[in-house]
Scaffold this motif. Structure first.
Motif, PDB file in Angstrom:
ATOM      1  N   PRO A   1      25.221  77.925  87.975  1.00  0.00           N
ATOM      2  CA  PRO A   1      26.254  78.924  88.268  1.00  0.00           C
ATOM      3  C   PRO A   1      26.139  79.519  89.671  1.00  0.00           C
ATOM      4  N   ARG A   2      24.964  79.359  90.303  1.00  0.00           N
ATOM      5  CA  ARG A   2      24.741  79.996  91.607  1.00  0.00           C
ATOM      6  C   ARG A   2      24.735  79.020  92.773  1.00  0.00           C
ATOM      7  N   THR A   3      24.179  77.828  92.590  1.00  0.00           N
ATOM      8  CA  THR A   3      23.947  76.943  93.728  1.00  0.00           C
ATOM      9  C   THR A   3      24.302  75.490  93.424  1.00  0.00           C
ATOM     10  N   VAL A   4      24.469  74.737  94.504  1.00  0.00           N
ATOM     11  CA  VAL A   4      24.559  73.277  94.446  1.00  0.00           C
ATOM     12  C   VAL A   4      23.461  72.744  95.356  1.00  0.00           C
ATOM     13  N   GLU A   5      22.480  72.057  94.765  1.00  0.00           N
ATOM     14  CA  GLU A   5      21.383  71.458  95.529  1.00  0.00           C
ATOM     15  C   GLU A   5      21.665  69.963  95.703  1.00  0.00           C
ATOM     16  N   TYR A   6      21.120  69.386  96.785  1.00  0.00           N
ATOM     17  CA  TYR A   6      21.316  67.959  96.986  1.00  0.00           C
ATOM     18  C   TYR A   6      20.108  67.340  97.681  1.00  0.00           C
ATOM     19  N   LEU A   7      19.991  66.019  97.498  1.00  0.00           N
ATOM     20  CA  LEU A   7      18.942  65.223  98.132  1.00  0.00           C
ATOM     21  C   LEU A   7      19.509  63.839  98.398  1.00  0.00           C
ATOM     22  N   ILE A   8      19.273  63.331  99.604  1.00  0.00           N
ATOM     23  CA  ILE A   8      19.698  61.981  99.966  1.00  0.00           C
ATOM     24  C   ILE A   8      18.528  61.274 100.628  1.00  0.00           C
ATOM     25  N   LEU A   9      18.236  60.069 100.176  1.00  0.00           N
ATOM     26  CA  LEU A   9      17.183  59.253 100.770  1.00  0.00           C
ATOM     27  C   LEU A   9      17.744  57.869 101.040  1.00  0.00           C
ATOM     28  N   SER A  10      17.850  57.516 102.300  1.00  0.00           N
ATOM     29  CA  SER A  10      18.387  56.252 102.798  1.00  0.00           C
ATOM     30  C   SER A  10      19.920  56.231 102.727  1.00  0.00           C
ATOM     31  N   ASP A  11      20.521  55.040 102.632  1.00  0.00           N
ATOM     32  CA  ASP A  11      21.899  54.888 103.077  1.00  0.00           C
ATOM     33  C   ASP A  11      22.989  54.992 102.010  1.00  0.00           C
ATOM     34  N   SER A  12      22.742  55.641 100.887  1.00  0.00           N
ATOM     35  CA  SER A  12      23.844  56.055 100.023  1.00  0.00           C
ATOM     36  C   SER A  12      24.391  57.377 100.561  1.00  0.00           C
ATOM     37  N   ALA A  13      25.510  57.847 100.014  1.00  0.00           N
ATOM     38  CA  ALA A  13      26.188  59.013 100.595  1.00  0.00           C
ATOM     39  C   ALA A  13      26.547  60.029  99.526  1.00  0.00           C
ATOM     40  N   LEU A  14      26.548  61.296  99.925  1.00  0.00           N
ATOM     41  CA  LEU A  14      27.038  62.383  99.088  1.00  0.00           C
ATOM     42  C   LEU A  14      28.135  63.100  99.850  1.00  0.00           C
ATOM     43  N   LEU A  15      29.285  63.277  99.208  1.00  0.00           N
ATOM     44  CA  LEU A  15      30.416  63.976  99.807  1.00  0.00           C
ATOM     45  C   LEU A  15      30.657  65.267  99.045  1.00  0.00           C
ATOM     46  N   LEU A  16      30.793  66.372  99.773  1.00  0.00           N
ATOM     47  CA  LEU A  16      31.011  67.686  99.182  1.00  0.00           C
ATOM     48  C   LEU A  16      32.362  68.211  99.627  1.00  0.00           C
ATOM     49  N   GLU A  17      33.180  68.656  98.668  1.00  0.00           N
ATOM     50  CA  GLU A  17      34.494  69.222  98.992  1.00  0.00           C
ATOM     51  C   GLU A  17      34.473  70.725  98.757  1.00  0.00           C
ATOM     52  N   SER A  18      34.914  71.475  99.749  1.00  0.00           N
ATOM     53  CA  SER A  18      34.986  72.925  99.630  1.00  0.00           C
ATOM     54  C   SER A  18      36.309  73.338  99.004  1.00  0.00           C
ATOM     55  N   PRO A  19      36.457  74.594  98.585  1.00  0.00           N
ATOM     56  CA  PRO A  19      37.718  75.037  97.966  1.00  0.00           C
ATOM     57  C   PRO A  19      38.937  74.882  98.872  1.00  0.00           C
ATOM     58  N   ASP A  20      38.750  74.889 100.196  1.00  0.00           N
ATOM     59  CA  ASP A  20      39.897  74.724 101.090  1.00  0.00           C
ATOM     60  C   ASP A  20      40.201  73.264 101.394  1.00  0.00           C
ATOM     61  N   GLY A  21      39.475  72.336 100.739  1.00  0.00           N
ATOM     62  CA  GLY A  21      39.739  70.909 100.907  1.00  0.00           C
ATOM     63  C   GLY A  21      38.917  70.222 101.977  1.00  0.00           C
ATOM     64  N   THR A  22      38.094  70.966 102.698  1.00  0.00           N
ATOM     65  CA  THR A  22      37.225  70.345 103.701  1.00  0.00           C
ATOM     66  C   THR A  22      36.178  69.476 103.023  1.00  0.00           C
ATOM     67  N   VAL A  23      36.007  68.261 103.520  1.00  0.00           N
ATOM     68  CA  VAL A  23      35.026  67.323 102.968  1.00  0.00           C
ATOM     69  C   VAL A  23      33.893  67.148 103.976  1.00  0.00           C
ATOM     70  N   THR A  24      32.670  67.384 103.503  1.00  0.00           N
ATOM     71  CA  THR A  24      31.490  67.275 104.351  1.00  0.00           C
ATOM     72  C   THR A  24      30.574  66.184 103.811  1.00  0.00           C
ATOM     73  N   PRO A  25      30.294  65.144 104.612  1.00  0.00           N
ATOM     74  CA  PRO A  25      29.338  64.125 104.163  1.00  0.00           C
ATOM     75  C   PRO A  25      27.910  64.601 104.395  1.00  0.00           C
TER      76      PRO A  25
END
Length: 262
Positions: free
Chosen positions: A113-137
């Motif tokens: 309910p409070r946070t979104v944590e993430y971890l990436i190791l090597s060449d797969s990708a995580l995409l995050l979309e904000s409420p205003d539609g901005t997408v951050t890789p």
């Protein structure tokens, strides 16, 4: 909450080396996703009796359990614990010091309910979309930044590049590699959706240049994970002879997409 998970082998005659899961705790207060892309070794010895799918299934299963059952343990620590658990499962039968011992890239995300944590190791990708539609890789681009000459031969990669300082890192048998991952956390209210993709699916952006990461996310949201993988397959088939975009890459790769929206 909407979730989608699609994982398709590059070759139907070969086992899929990717792993994907979504875990939703019984409390209903959060969740986790785990995406692994098993590294296909070159021909020759690996020091291990087991296949890459064996490894990704065990590492992925351990990660799913640990990230859900230990919500206060940082994701990097959970990855280290999962690597140790998996290594212990075959340390008595296999040479885990071999540079080609089974290994995988990793994307982890965990939301509360409070946070979104993430971890990436090597060449797969995580995409995050904000409420205003901005997408951050969120990417671990160390492999992409290496000079091509440093990847010229498998022996060179084994000796100087893979899981070496100045090279790139994958989850294999050494739990300390977890400290090399790209990690972070955001307030939950700053993320309304996220997606994890193995490099077989990121080809939509990185090889075929159908659009940028924001375009890819919009396509995924509108058309769905299966259509994204289907589009990649169509592009691969169209380029199989000319190889304008594929170059020396395999024509088809295992492709996995996990989409989560709340």
């Amino acid at each position: 909450m909407r979730t989608e998970l699609v994982s398709e082998p590059g070759d139907p005659a070969r086992p899929n080396e990717d792993f994907a899961s979504v875990g939703l705790p019984a409390s209903g207060q959060g969740g986790v996703l785990v995406v692994l892309d098993g590294v296909t070794p070159p021909r020759g010895e690996t020091g291990c009796l087991h296949s890459v799918p064996w490894f990704t299934a065990r590492l992925g299963g351990a990660l799913t359990e640990l990230t859900v059952s230990l919500p206060d343990v940082p994701l990097a620590d959970a990855l280290g614990l999962a690597i140790t658990r998996t290594a212990d499962a075959h340390a008595q039968t296999c040479d885990l010091s071999h540079p080609r011992t089974p290994q995988a890239t990793a994307v982890l995300a965990r939301w509360s309910p409070r946070t979104v944590e993430y971890l990436i190791l090597s060449d797969s990708a995580l995409l995050l979309e904000s409420p205003d539609g901005t997408v951050t890789p969120r990417l671990d681009d160390r492999l992409a930044r290496l000079p091509r000459a440093s990847l010229a031969t498998d022996a060179l990669i084994d000796t100087h590049i893979r899981n070496k300082e100045g090279g790139f890192f994958t989850a294999a048998a050494d739990p300390s590699v977890a400290t090399r991952a790209v990690t972070g956390a955001l307030p939950r209210e700053e993320v309304r959706a996220l997606a994890a993709l193995t490099d077989g699916a990121t080809r939509w952006v990185e090889k075929f240049r159908e659009g940028d990461w924001a375009d890819c996310f919009r396509f995924l949201r509108k058309e769905g994970a299966r259509e994204l993988v289907g589009r990649v397959r169509a592009l691969e088939r169209a380029d199989a002879e000319e190889r304008t975009y594929l170059g020396r890459s395999k024509t088809h790769d295992d492709a996995t997409v996990v989409y989560v929206e709340w």
